[in-house]
Each structure stands twice: as structure tokens, then as C-alpha cells.
Design a protein around this motif. Sequence first.
Motif, PDB file in Angstrom:
ATOM      1  N   GLY A  92      52.910  56.837  61.850  1.00  0.00           N
ATOM      2  CA  GLY A  92      54.350  57.039  61.979  1.00  0.00           C
ATOM      3  C   GLY A  92      54.770  58.422  61.518  1.00  0.00           C
ATOM      4  N   GLY A  93      56.071  58.603  61.356  1.00  0.00           N
ATOM      5  CA  GLY A  93      56.618  59.908  61.006  1.00  0.00           C
ATOM      6  C   GLY A  93      56.909  60.074  59.529  1.00  0.00           C
ATOM      7  N   PHE A  94      58.057  60.654  59.222  1.00  0.00           N
ATOM      8  CA  PHE A  94      58.396  60.978  57.840  1.00  0.00           C
ATOM      9  C   PHE A  94      58.520  59.715  56.981  1.00  0.00           C
ATOM     10  CE2 PHE A  94      60.529  62.969  54.279  1.00  0.00           C
ATOM     11  CZ  PHE A  94      60.025  64.260  54.283  1.00  0.00           C
ATOM     12  N   GLU A  95      58.941  58.594  57.584  1.00  0.00           N
ATOM     13  CA  GLU A  95      59.047  57.334  56.828  1.00  0.00           C
ATOM     14  C   GLU A  95      57.673  56.857  56.363  1.00  0.00           C
ATOM     15  OE1 GLU A  95      60.490  57.778  59.773  1.00  0.00           O
ATOM     16  OE2 GLU A  95      62.605  57.867  59.173  1.00  0.00           O
ATOM     17  N   ALA A  96      56.665  57.052  57.212  1.00  0.00           N
ATOM     18  CA  ALA A  96      55.307  56.642  56.832  1.00  0.00           C
ATOM     19  C   ALA A  96      54.806  57.496  55.665  1.00  0.00           C
ATOM     20  CB  ALA A  96      54.368  56.778  58.034  1.00  0.00           C
ATOM     21  N   PHE A  97      55.086  58.795  55.720  1.00  0.00           N
ATOM     22  CA  PHE A  97      54.734  59.699  54.623  1.00  0.00           C
ATOM     23  C   PHE A  97      55.439  59.271  53.333  1.00  0.00           C
ATOM     24  CE2 PHE A  97      56.689  63.503  52.493  1.00  0.00           C
ATOM     25  CZ  PHE A  97      55.614  63.819  51.683  1.00  0.00           C
ATOM     26  N   ASN A  98      56.727  58.945  53.453  1.00  0.00           N
ATOM     27  CA  ASN A  98      57.513  58.501  52.301  1.00  0.00           C
ATOM     28  C   ASN A  98      56.973  57.189  51.743  1.00  0.00           C
ATOM     29  OD1 ASN A  98      59.556  58.851  50.466  1.00  0.00           O
ATOM     30  ND2 ASN A  98      61.202  58.870  51.967  1.00  0.00           N
ATOM     31  N   SER A  99      56.589  56.272  52.621  1.00  0.00           N
ATOM     32  CA  SER A  99      56.045  54.973  52.199  1.00  0.00           C
ATOM     33  C   SER A  99      54.734  55.145  51.453  1.00  0.00           C
ATOM     34  CB  SER A  99      55.825  54.077  53.429  1.00  0.00           C
ATOM     35  OG  SER A  99      57.035  53.828  54.085  1.00  0.00           O
ATOM     36  N   LEU A 100      53.879  56.024  51.976  1.00  0.00           N
ATOM     37  CA  LEU A 100      52.602  56.291  51.317  1.00  0.00           C
ATOM     38  C   LEU A 100      52.831  56.865  49.923  1.00  0.00           C
ATOM     39  CD1 LEU A 100      49.512  56.341  51.531  1.00  0.00           C
ATOM     40  CD2 LEU A 100      49.690  58.598  52.565  1.00  0.00           C
ATOM     41  N   LEU A 101      53.797  57.752  49.814  1.00  0.00           N
ATOM     42  CA  LEU A 101      54.132  58.356  48.523  1.00  0.00           C
ATOM     43  C   LEU A 101      54.622  57.297  47.538  1.00  0.00           C
ATOM     44  CD1 LEU A 101      54.540  60.964  46.847  1.00  0.00           C
ATOM     45  CD2 LEU A 101      56.836  61.129  47.846  1.00  0.00           C
ATOM     46  N   ILE A 102      55.470  56.389  48.005  1.00  0.00           N
ATOM     47  CA  ILE A 102      56.008  55.314  47.155  1.00  0.00           C
ATOM     48  C   ILE A 102      54.882  54.421  46.647  1.00  0.00           C
ATOM     49  CG2 ILE A 102      57.387  53.191  47.200  1.00  0.00           C
ATOM     50  CD1 ILE A 102      59.281  54.690  49.179  1.00  0.00           C
ATOM     51  N   MET A 103      53.967  54.035  47.543  1.00  0.00           N
ATOM     52  CA  MET A 103      52.881  53.129  47.141  1.00  0.00           C
ATOM     53  C   MET A 103      51.871  53.820  46.229  1.00  0.00           C
ATOM     54  SD  MET A 103      52.199  50.734  50.490  1.00  0.00           S
ATOM     55  CE  MET A 103      52.016  52.082  51.664  1.00  0.00           C
ATOM     56  N   GLU A 104      51.605  55.092  46.481  1.00  0.00           N
ATOM     57  CA  GLU A 104      50.662  55.814  45.620  1.00  0.00           C
ATOM     58  C   GLU A 104      51.241  55.964  44.216  1.00  0.00           C
ATOM     59  OE1 GLU A 104      48.153  58.748  43.765  1.00  0.00           O
ATOM     60  OE2 GLU A 104      50.327  58.890  44.023  1.00  0.00           O
ATOM     61  N   THR A 105      52.535  56.252  44.131  1.00  0.00           N
ATOM     62  CA  THR A 105      53.202  56.387  42.829  1.00  0.00           C
ATOM     63  C   THR A 105      53.213  55.052  42.089  1.00  0.00           C
ATOM     64  OG1 THR A 105      54.620  58.099  43.804  1.00  0.00           O
ATOM     65  CG2 THR A 105      55.322  57.186  41.700  1.00  0.00           C
ATOM     66  N   ALA A 106      53.284  53.945  42.838  1.00  0.00           N
ATOM     67  CA  ALA A 106      53.372  52.610  42.228  1.00  0.00           C
ATOM     68  C   ALA A 106      52.016  52.031  41.828  1.00  0.00           C
ATOM     69  CB  ALA A 106      54.071  51.665  43.201  1.00  0.00           C
ATOM     70  N   ARG A 107      50.937  52.780  42.028  1.00  0.00           N
ATOM     71  CA  ARG A 107      49.602  52.267  41.683  1.00  0.00           C
ATOM     72  C   ARG A 107      49.476  51.883  40.208  1.00  0.00           C
ATOM     73  NH1 ARG A 107      45.424  56.244  45.051  1.00  0.00           N
ATOM     74  NH2 ARG A 107      45.158  54.842  46.849  1.00  0.00           N
ATOM     75  N   LYS A 108      50.190  52.628  39.353  1.00  0.00           N
ATOM     76  CA  LYS A 108      50.084  52.342  37.913  1.00  0.00           C
ATOM     77  C   LYS A 108      50.685  50.975  37.548  1.00  0.00           C
ATOM     78  CE  LYS A 108      54.080  55.389  36.979  1.00  0.00           C
ATOM     79  NZ  LYS A 108      54.116  56.137  38.232  1.00  0.00           N
ATOM     80  N   HIS A 109      51.526  50.443  38.433  1.00  0.00           N
ATOM     81  CA  HIS A 109      52.149  49.137  38.178  1.00  0.00           C
ATOM     82  C   HIS A 109      51.541  48.016  39.002  1.00  0.00           C
ATOM     83  CE1 HIS A 109      55.167  51.251  35.883  1.00  0.00           C
ATOM     84  NE2 HIS A 109      55.544  51.962  36.943  1.00  0.00           N
ATOM     85  N   TYR A 110      50.984  48.346  40.163  1.00  0.00           N
ATOM     86  CA  TYR A 110      50.478  47.314  41.075  1.00  0.00           C
ATOM     87  C   TYR A 110      49.027  47.620  41.467  1.00  0.00           C
ATOM     88  CZ  TYR A 110      55.474  46.353  41.552  1.00  0.00           C
ATOM     89  OH  TYR A 110      56.795  46.069  41.300  1.00  0.00           O
ATOM     90  N   PRO A 111      48.061  46.873  40.908  1.00  0.00           N
ATOM     91  CA  PRO A 111      46.635  47.103  41.229  1.00  0.00           C
ATOM     92  C   PRO A 111      46.324  46.951  42.724  1.00  0.00           C
ATOM     93  CG  PRO A 111      46.881  45.633  39.337  1.00  0.00           C
ATOM     94  CD  PRO A 111      48.245  45.812  39.907  1.00  0.00           C
TER      95      PRO A 111
END
Length: 359
Positions: A92-111
Motif C-alpha cells: 500500500g501507500g503512505f498508510e501502510a508505511f504509517n501502520s508499519l511504523l505504529i506496529m514497530e513502535t508498539a513491539r515493546k508492549h506487544y510481543p
Amino acid sequence: MHMGAPAGGMNAATRAAVRYCYRQGHTPLAVQNGFRGLLDDNIVELSWLGVDSWMARGGSELGTNRTLPSVDLGAVAAKFQQLNVQALILIGGFEAFNSLLIMETARKHYPAFHIPMVHLPATISNNVPMMEYSLGSDTSLNALVDACDAIKQSASASRNRVFVVETQGGKCGYIATMGALATGACLVYTPEVGMSLDMLRRDVRYLKTRYSLDEKGKSEGRLVIRNEIASSVYTTEVMTNVFKEEGGSLFDARSASLGHTLQGGIPSPMDRARAVRLSLKCMAFIERHHALLEAQPAKTRQATRESAAVITIQSSSIEWVPVQDMVQHADMENRRGKVTWWSGIKELVEALAGRPAIK
């Protein structure tokens, strides 16, 4: 998973990934309708024959929208765990990039997010940072050029008509700029440069001078291409009315909005070829980082920052960029890259139309 607006090549990339999965013994799960579909359990296992005819199909066979995982991050992580998701490809486009960023940042909370995750840019706007040619941009340009060529025929038959053509592209002027170069437009307006009253006045003066210099009875029709968000005040309708009023007996003005026609159509050969090549590289990337994860003790497995990355085309090479490194190159507010390789083409378009020589 497909995200954002549909783009040519999304289905071709999915087909290649699915067939690679079966060759390697993986199970390809498709999430329909993005993260909203994930939360609604719209998940299917794709088959080899099920994707057989996807290469030539435009749009998105899986369904796509702009919903981000932040709508319910905990529930998204729970679904990943429930489905035993071991890797994720976002197309996808910019939303997919944003989603990946959100999930990568959330790794410390969600294994559950400690898995290889990749973003394959696919958007007609070509607005993903550091990506020179996203999937769908070539198909969209083909659609724009076909439409503009037909419009220019109409404009030229009327001899003294200016057509203001409105294109999609969000806050990124790639389609408008490259389309203007390919169609021989005389003026182009983009969000990066913006519009002002002075600019409009100078351009009206240029058109009047241009038409006054044409051989009588042999004036050509001319195109003006405008990105849909180039200005919230000087809209396509306003510009057309200004040109019509100021043109007087020299030239007339009409407008045409191409709208969502730029998102459709059969994917171009270039987009299909790029889709397959990049998709297979994404699969190899996922396997490599999954093997590194498997080598770690089960209870303390942690994915590296490099395992959440965007595949990019930079000049003549394909580069993997960790999503966290992309942020410094992204204009998050305007949903585009901070640096655009095509920014100087606007001047080239106007130089080819003789704009600088006519003050």
C-alpha cells in the motif's frame, strides 16, 4: 494485506508472494479489507489456483481502506497471536508505511509484533519517502496520458481552447508533474509549490501572449494540469473561469476532472514486472529475518529494528530501509517525502512550453 487506495500491481505482487509461499512450504493468509477486516475475522487462505488470474487485474482483490492499526492495537496484536502470524507483508501507500511504523513502535508492549514485517509501496501518488517508483504510479500515468491526449485533440480541434485538467495525487505532485511532461502541457500546478494570485496573473499573461503570437487560424489547444490539492482557493472551476474571462477573443477555457479513473485500469507491464520482483525480494527478506528470530531462545525472542523495513527503489538499486529510519525523510503532516527527485521537472515542463521566455 492491502492498505490505502487501490493501485495497479497490488494483485500481481500478492500472486507472486502466494506462489512463493507454496514453493517454500509456507501458508499464505490474506487479510481482506485491511485492519478493519482483520478485526472482523475477514481472513482467508489463498490457494495456488485462486490467484492464477490476478496478474492482469487492477484495483485490489483483497479490498483496501485507510484504517490504521492504532484503531485498536491490542486487538490487532491478539489477532496476530490467535492466527499464529509469523510474518507480514503490507502492500500500500503512505498508510501502510504509517501502520508499519505504529506496529514497530508498539513491539515493546506487544510481543506479537516481534515478527518480520515489510512494506511494499503501492500507490498512484508515489508519495512514499525514498521510493522513486511505487507500484501503480506507472499505470496511473498511462491513464492520465491517454485521457490528456484525447482532451488535447478536442482542444486543438477548437483551435483556441485551454483545458484545465485536474488530477489525483493527494498532497504529492508527482502525477501532475510527470503527466505534464509526458503530455506537453504548458503549465502545471502542484501542492509542493502551491498557488498564488501573482502566479495566476503571470500565467494568464503568458497564455494571452502565447495565443497572440500564434499564426491566425492555426492556434493550438493547450493543456494546464492541476493537482487536486494545489490550492483550496484557486480551484479548477475558479481557474477555468479566470482563463475564460481573461482570454477574451484570444482563447476559451474548459475543465476536465479525471478523478478516480487514475486508480483503475489494467496494470502496465512495468508495474507488473516491478510487483513480481519486489514481492519476491520481500519474501526472501522475511525468510532471512525469520531464521534469525528462530535462532534466539523462544522465551526471549526479540526482532531487530531492521526486521521492520520498507523496500525502496533508489536510483538503479533496491534498498531496504528500516521504518524508523524512514521517519526523518518523511513529511508526516503532508503524507509525502521531504525530498522529491522530480521537483525540478516543473521548470522543464514550462521551459519546453516557452514559459520563461514570455514574461
